[in-house]
Design an enzyme around this catalytic site. Sequence first.
Site, PDB file in Angstrom:
ATOM      1  N   GLU A 126      -1.457 -14.393   4.773  1.00  0.00           N
ATOM      2  CA  GLU A 126      -0.197 -14.496   4.022  1.00  0.00           C
ATOM      3  C   GLU A 126       0.897 -15.145   4.851  1.00  0.00           C
ATOM      4  OE1 GLU A 126       0.860 -10.619   2.530  1.00  0.00           O
ATOM      5  OE2 GLU A 126      -0.908 -10.473   1.265  1.00  0.00           O
ATOM      6  N   GLU A 173      -7.756  -9.367  -0.096  1.00  0.00           N
ATOM      7  CA  GLU A 173      -7.038  -8.096  -0.250  1.00  0.00           C
ATOM      8  C   GLU A 173      -6.942  -7.793  -1.733  1.00  0.00           C
ATOM      9  OE1 GLU A 173      -3.282  -7.359   1.779  1.00  0.00           O
ATOM     10  OE2 GLU A 173      -4.014  -8.475   3.522  1.00  0.00           O
TER      11      GLU A 173
HETATM   12  C1  GAL Z   1      -0.328  -7.306   1.981  1.00  0.00           C
HETATM   13  C2  GAL Z   1      -0.441  -7.604   3.464  1.00  0.00           C
HETATM   14  C3  GAL Z   1      -0.981  -6.420   4.210  1.00  0.00           C
HETATM   15  C4  GAL Z   1      -0.234  -5.195   3.811  1.00  0.00           C
HETATM   16  C5  GAL Z   1      -0.358  -4.964   2.345  1.00  0.00           C
HETATM   17  C6  GAL Z   1       0.353  -3.679   1.935  1.00  0.00           C
HETATM   18  O1  GAL Z   1       0.507  -8.190   1.353  1.00  0.00           O
HETATM   19  O2  GAL Z   1      -1.276  -8.692   3.709  1.00  0.00           O
HETATM   20  O3  GAL Z   1      -0.845  -6.638   5.581  1.00  0.00           O
HETATM   21  O4  GAL Z   1       1.085  -5.374   4.172  1.00  0.00           O
HETATM   22  O5  GAL Z   1       0.216  -6.058   1.680  1.00  0.00           O
HETATM   23  O6  GAL Z   1       0.350  -3.446   0.590  1.00  0.00           O
END
Ligand code: GAL
Length: 906
Positions: free
Chosen positions: A504, A598
């Site tokens: 990100e 993710e």
């Molecule tokens: C994502 C990020 C992670 C963590 C997660 C929490 O956007 O890549 O590192 O922060 O959100 O919800």
Amino acid sequence: MIQRTNHYFIVIASLLLAACNSTTDAIQNPREHISINKDWKFYKYDSHTVADDLYYDVRPEVTDVNDSKAADTPATEAEKLKASEKALKSYILPTANAFIKDSSRHYIRPEGNPEIDFPFVQSTFNDTDWEEVTIPHDWAIKGPFQEGDNAEVTGGMGRLPSNGVAWYRKKIDITDADKNKSVFLDVDGIMSYAMVWLNGNLVGGWPYGYNSWRLDLTPYLNFEGDNQLAIRVDNPNHSARWYPRAGIYRNIWLTKTHQVHIAQWGTTVSTRDVSEDSATVDFSVSVDNDSETSTEIDVVTEIYAKEDSVSVVALLPKKTLTIAPKKSKKISGSTTIENPKLWGPPPTQTPNLYKAVTTISKNGKVIDSYNTSFGIRSLEFDPNQGILVNGELVKIKGVNEHHDLGALGSAFNVRAAERKLEILKEMGCNAIRMAHNPPAPELLDLCDKMGFLVIDEVFDSWERKKTPHDFHLIFPDWYEADTRAMVRRDKNHPSIIMWSYGNEVGEQYTDEAGAEIGRKLVEIVKDEDPTRLTTSAMNWAKSDMPFPTVMDVISFNYQGEGIRQDPVFDTVTNRIKTKPQYEPFHKKFPNKVILSSETASAASSRGIYLFPVTDKISAPMLNGNGKDDTISQVSAYELYAVDFGSSADKVFASLDKHPYSAGEFVWTGFDYLGEPTPYYNCRSSYNGIIDLAGFPKDRYYLYQARWRPDLPMVHILPHWNWPERVGKVTPVHIFTSGDGVELFLNGTSLGKKKKGAFEYRLRWDDVIYQPGELKAVSYKNGKVWAEEMVKTTGVPAKLELEVDRNTINSDGLDLAYITVRVLDEEGDFVANAENEIEFTVDGPGALIATDNGNPCDMTEFPSSKRYAFSGMALAIVKSKSGQPGTIKVTATSDGLELATVEIESK
Ligand code: GAL
């Protein structure tokens, strides 16, 4: 006398074996890899006082301390700073040279030493008053937690005192036998900005705290007296979006070799043309000649099955090469292994490993020997199906993991890591994304051994910044070295299926300029390892932007389900809002695999159920709907997620509707220290499927039902102790690997339900609470598949202890994890008990930490007292080195019958 005879026999035997060319293990290896974890002295400045002047570089002042901003807040442009003349960076940068390909860009170290006469770096300095510590060491984990609005280290970084400057000192053993050798300091990880002195000389260092690195100590060795190491560690506040770790948190080694030796991470193995009948192994060895003379050497590599040091299964025959003084040379070769035992993920495959033993000889005498563990496997990336391992489609059932080991913090411990993997495996998880930095090397060894598929990831930020003191400060100087260091160290692990060069990053938003940085990183990765694919996770993904054109595999963070599509966000205009992205990307990149790197970022507090319950399959957390601001807890109905996330159910549906997706990595497997969204007054996250103590939340069973469809299981939520809810609607949700469930309350059927298309739970949303027994009978293909019962219990009456293993190793490292449950008189688990429990340990073990999985519990981790949270708490006991015997752990609580458990330490 007897010993001597034996020794003599062994020497003869090894010579004979060597002559038969069947093993090199028995030959005395001139290479020594010596743990120097013990007997360090440690001193940390108070974080408010100005530390010494020996800093790496100036840092920008912190003006924006808001660490509770949403994780998807875009990174911003870095501030430009002028380096101070006093900074020591010019002495440290040359450490990167071995990882900078273009030698014209190598850093030149200033002559001599910086002109600072600092007492801590001298061997004459008296450090007897300093604290004695053993590495791996995490200075911050013992706390105390910093509470309140004025805390220096706030919720995002875990409210633990990780910031500040500290020193580590130790004398190392150097003898005359080390003359004419090369001697290296091998650091698996120091957080952060480490600078190393030996005998008053500044040797070098490595700022990025997440990588492993090496320093050549040889020029600074003292053969006449002491050899004093002094390491300065500088851990800035506001350096991460999670608990960053603090100090020498992984193993540290002294490596002594012949001057002509295999380079750091100098062997490379990969496999191709893999089938059950045969596989080709490509192998290369880089050899450094640190001596002043040109040297002719022979290099041989023998391959063995991992646990077998006798039968050579393949050979890379002798090659002779001459290496000029102070130069390196690389040789490559290939060999074939017949009927290879392939490496692959369970349950359908087995993670078989091999070992390559490379021997270097000079004039017939062995001068170096080095083992390389590897696996034989093929990977195919099919944009219409996903990832095939050895020809079999393996959907990614993965989780993201941060580095911490819960209450043990970042000080790496093999058993703690292994336990995490065991719990994940039991859930059916087959893959880990190392968010967002390279892990401890031993964790990758475990993944190799247990058969997890891994994404190894190097950065959370590039040039643009997410937090004021994150990696962006050193990206321009160190990006090449840090990227190469990750790939060079980890490339031989069969578990690693791809490299991630970013998470990100802010450069997603900078069009061609951002893509260009990505291109540079991909080029570096491919130069180190042409065999694997690359990726970089996007949380702002548009199929027409240049950023994704650079990566081999498209990595979505939350993009598959879409972001902020719920009507509550209709009026929100300044945040990411995205429609589901599978279709546009699949169309635009028909040749690229799409993976959800993710998913979810669902949140919950184990055992906490809040009412009312949303009737949607996924909802954002809102006070009074999914979360309760008065107790800083999130509902375990497992339907709620961060604003940009989705429940597990919603993710499953989106994956199933896009079967070409390679699968998902859930954010996260375990709760982790820091980033306690939505309650930044707390200290650890709510996103885990498993809490920080390692106790499964309800969600665990939702994933298990999907990921292990053959395991008969059914799970009921919530618990059934609701005296205040008699007569009120109390929804009951059920997770099962079966296809339907019949639910009974006090013997009366509440009906039978079957999972429909894209449904992953069975819900009875209108159950009226009455105390008693809830029973779920699950069916599969018309037959009873599994049963579970939850009942209303009495008040807490006694404790019950359960240990994860009854026998541990008395090596001073091994751990026993002891779970305490609060029970009623009948022996039934009281799921809402909150009694305070005290642990005592007798015998050769030490209580090192306790926890309960409550993200808001500010009791220090080493405390022997811990409140039960949702009926449970955890004690972690470590064995004492060289002291076998019975360890007895007792748990007591006022008014409750105590419990004990015994552990054999052997
Ligand atoms: C994502 C990020 C992670 C963590 C997660 C929490 O956007 O890549 O590192 O922060 O959100 O919800």
